[in-house]
Every structure is written in C-alpha cells, then in structure tokens.
Design an enzyme around this catalytic site. Structure first.
Site, mmCIF file in Angstrom:
data_model
loop_
_atom_site.group_PDB
_atom_site.id
_atom_site.type_symbol
_atom_site.label_atom_id
_atom_site.label_comp_id
_atom_site.label_asym_id
_atom_site.label_seq_id
_atom_site.Cartn_x
_atom_site.Cartn_y
_atom_site.Cartn_z
ATOM 1 N N SER A 1 0.839 -1.195 0.000
ATOM 2 C CA SER A 1 0.000 0.000 0.000
ATOM 3 C C SER A 1 0.881 1.255 0.000
ATOM 4 C CB SER A 1 -0.961 -0.044 1.184
ATOM 5 O OG SER A 1 -2.000 0.896 1.031
ATOM 6 N N GLU B 1 -9.478 -3.937 -6.556
ATOM 7 C CA GLU B 1 -8.946 -2.802 -5.789
ATOM 8 C C GLU B 1 -9.245 -1.464 -6.445
ATOM 9 O OE1 GLU B 1 -5.163 -2.849 -3.926
ATOM 10 O OE2 GLU B 1 -4.724 -4.889 -4.571
ATOM 11 N N HIS C 1 -7.393 -5.408 -1.534
ATOM 12 C CA HIS C 1 -6.201 -4.649 -1.189
ATOM 13 C C HIS C 1 -5.346 -5.393 -0.153
ATOM 14 C CE1 HIS C 1 -3.835 -1.023 -0.934
ATOM 15 N NE2 HIS C 1 -4.002 -0.934 0.368
#
Length: 295
Positions: free
Chosen positions: A144, A238, A268
């Site tokens: 991320s 995502e 995610h």
C-alpha cells in the site's frame, strides 16, 4: 474463483464501516487491534535495532540467510501501521524468500510530514550498507503506502548516487496521492477496504501543504529511469488497481524491468490475511522473485 476464506474476509471487512471523522489515534488503534495480535509463526526470531535513528526490527525465520536482507515498509496511508501490525507478514516473507526482513517504523503524518518517510527509508538503507550488506543482496518491499514508498526510496537512493538494491516488490502500491485513477470510481463497489474520501484524508495528513504530485510522494509522476527490476502485485477488486497498471506502464516506458501481476478477485493487500490460500500463493511468488534477485 475466490476461496471461501476470502468471501468470509470480505464480509467481515464490509461489516466494519469506515468512520471519516475518526481521529488519527483511533485509526491507529483500530489497525493495531486488527493486525498486531495475529499469532506469529513458530520459530520466528525478532531482533530490535536502531537503524540510523529509525526504529527497526529484524524478522527472521529458521534458515534465513544472514547476508540477504529485505528492507520492508509497512502500509497504512503514511499515517497508521507499525512494526507490530506487519510482523506476521514479514515473517512469512522471510520464510518464502530465505532472507531476513528488516521492518522499520518510519516517521508518519501528521506529526512528521512528507518527505519524512522517504528520509527514514534511505537512512535505514544506509544502515544496511554500513553493516556490510552488499547492495545486490538487499531488496526493498512494501504494501500500500509502503509499496509507494518502495518506489520513492529507490528514486531517492538513485538520486543520492548510492548503489541501488537488487530489486523492489510492491504489494497493492499507492503511487498517486491525488487518487486520480479511474479505478477509484470503477472499483469502488468491489473494494471493501480502500475508498477515495478516506484515502485523500490520509494523504492530507502526510502531505500537509506539499504538492501531491511531488515525485517522492507520488512516484507515478517521477522520472523512473535507472531503477532496478520490480515486481508489482495487485488485486483486480482494488480501487488502487490503476495505480499499479499506470506505474507499470511508465516503468516499461523508462526501460525498467517490471513484472505486473493482477490477481483476479483479490482485495487490497490480501497478503496480510494469512488464512487465505491466495495470500499464501502470493507470498510464495514474492519469495521466488526475491530468491532469484538476491542470488
């Protein structure tokens, strides 16, 4: 077809609504409670370190080579997350790669604005080099925001004219802090974790008054020439899907060796949910890549 375990995880995530007016302390506590209590694999070795002033911890599984290191940057929007939230994932990456993982607590917003995270990433890399690690035996990795930081740190290392590590691994990377990708809208109904409004709130906490298109904040807008080979993994469900597809396209245009893997139906950073068979397969694939690149 997605596993029953993934279906259960998605249902559980949808039952936890995002609170837009939550304080930073509340957001941090929520992530800590969700991830830090996960049981670590048997045999894991934890060794706290001070990496040039950056709190760090070696995470090693039995058999990990002492001369191979993965410098890992946790996710959390540059605002939440910690060593504690990512120990278990780091342990599984150590097992899959045969390398030790140096997990760092880089400085985060709003207390420490951009580019504090990048500065800490480079400081930790210098610490590894000073400790005698060969650049070819070091990899950068992150998920991320940590995936975006992986690319940003590589850019900063390149521009500082330091020797580059062997590779980078980006898991569901956030490389556009403006949130301008089309998938922010087209995948909104599918993604149970990341939505545009809370994402932009996190970006504001980290950026302050900085330009969201600053290359070390949003590597999508950087000159990417000269970077080492990269592996990017992202899920097809995502909102950040286009961050991965767009930066992969730009990396290829810059003549960087990049492998982009879009995993069908994955959410995610599904890697963080160790009970998922898909998480195991994705981490094993990362391990294969790292074993190849780390020699």
């Amino acid at each position: 077809m997605a596993s029953p375990e993934l279906t259960a995880v998605v249902q559980a995530l949808r039952a936890r609504p995002v609170v837009l007016n939550a304080s930073v302390a509340e957001m941090r506590a929520g992530m800590e409670s969700m991830l830090s209590a996960v049981q670590l694999p048997a045999g894991v070795i934890r060794e706290p370190r001070d990496a040039n002033g950056v709190p760090a911890e070696w995470i090693s599984m039995p058999g990990a080579a002492a001369d191979r290191a993965v410098l890992y940057f946790h996710g959390g929007g540059y605002v939440i997350g910690s060593i504690a939230t990512h120990r278990e994932l780091a342990a599984r990456i150590s097992a899959a790669s045969g390398a030790r993982v140096l997990l760092i607590d880089y400085r985060m917003g709003p207390e420490h604005r951009f580019p504090a995270a990048v500065e800490d990433a480079v400081a930790a890399y210098r610490w590894l080099l000073d400790a005698g690690f060969a650049p070819g035996r070091i990899a950068f990795a992150g998920d991320s925001a940590g995936g975006g930081l992986t690319v940003a740190a590589l850019l900063a290392v390149r521009d500082a004219k330091l020797p580059l590590p062997s590779t980078g691994v980006c898991i569901s990377p956030w490389v556009d802090l403006e949130g301008s990708g089309a998938s922010m809208t087209t995948k909104a109904a599918e993604d149970p974790m990341v939505q545009k409004a809370p994402l932009l709130l996190l970006a504001g906490h980290y950026l302050g008054s900085a330009n969201p298109r600053s290359p070390l904040a949003s590597p999508l807008y950087a000159d990417l020439h000269g970077l080492p080979p990269l592996l990017i993994q992202v899920g097809s469900a995502e909102t950040l899907l286009d961050d991965s597809t767009r930066i992969a396209e730009k990396l290829r245009a810059a003549k960087v060796d990049v492998e982009l893997e879009v995993w069908p139906e994955m959410i995610h950073v599904w890697h963080a949910f160790g009970m998922l068979p898909e998480a195991g397969r994705a981490v094993e694939r990362i391990g294969q890549h790292l074993r190849k690149r780390l020699g």
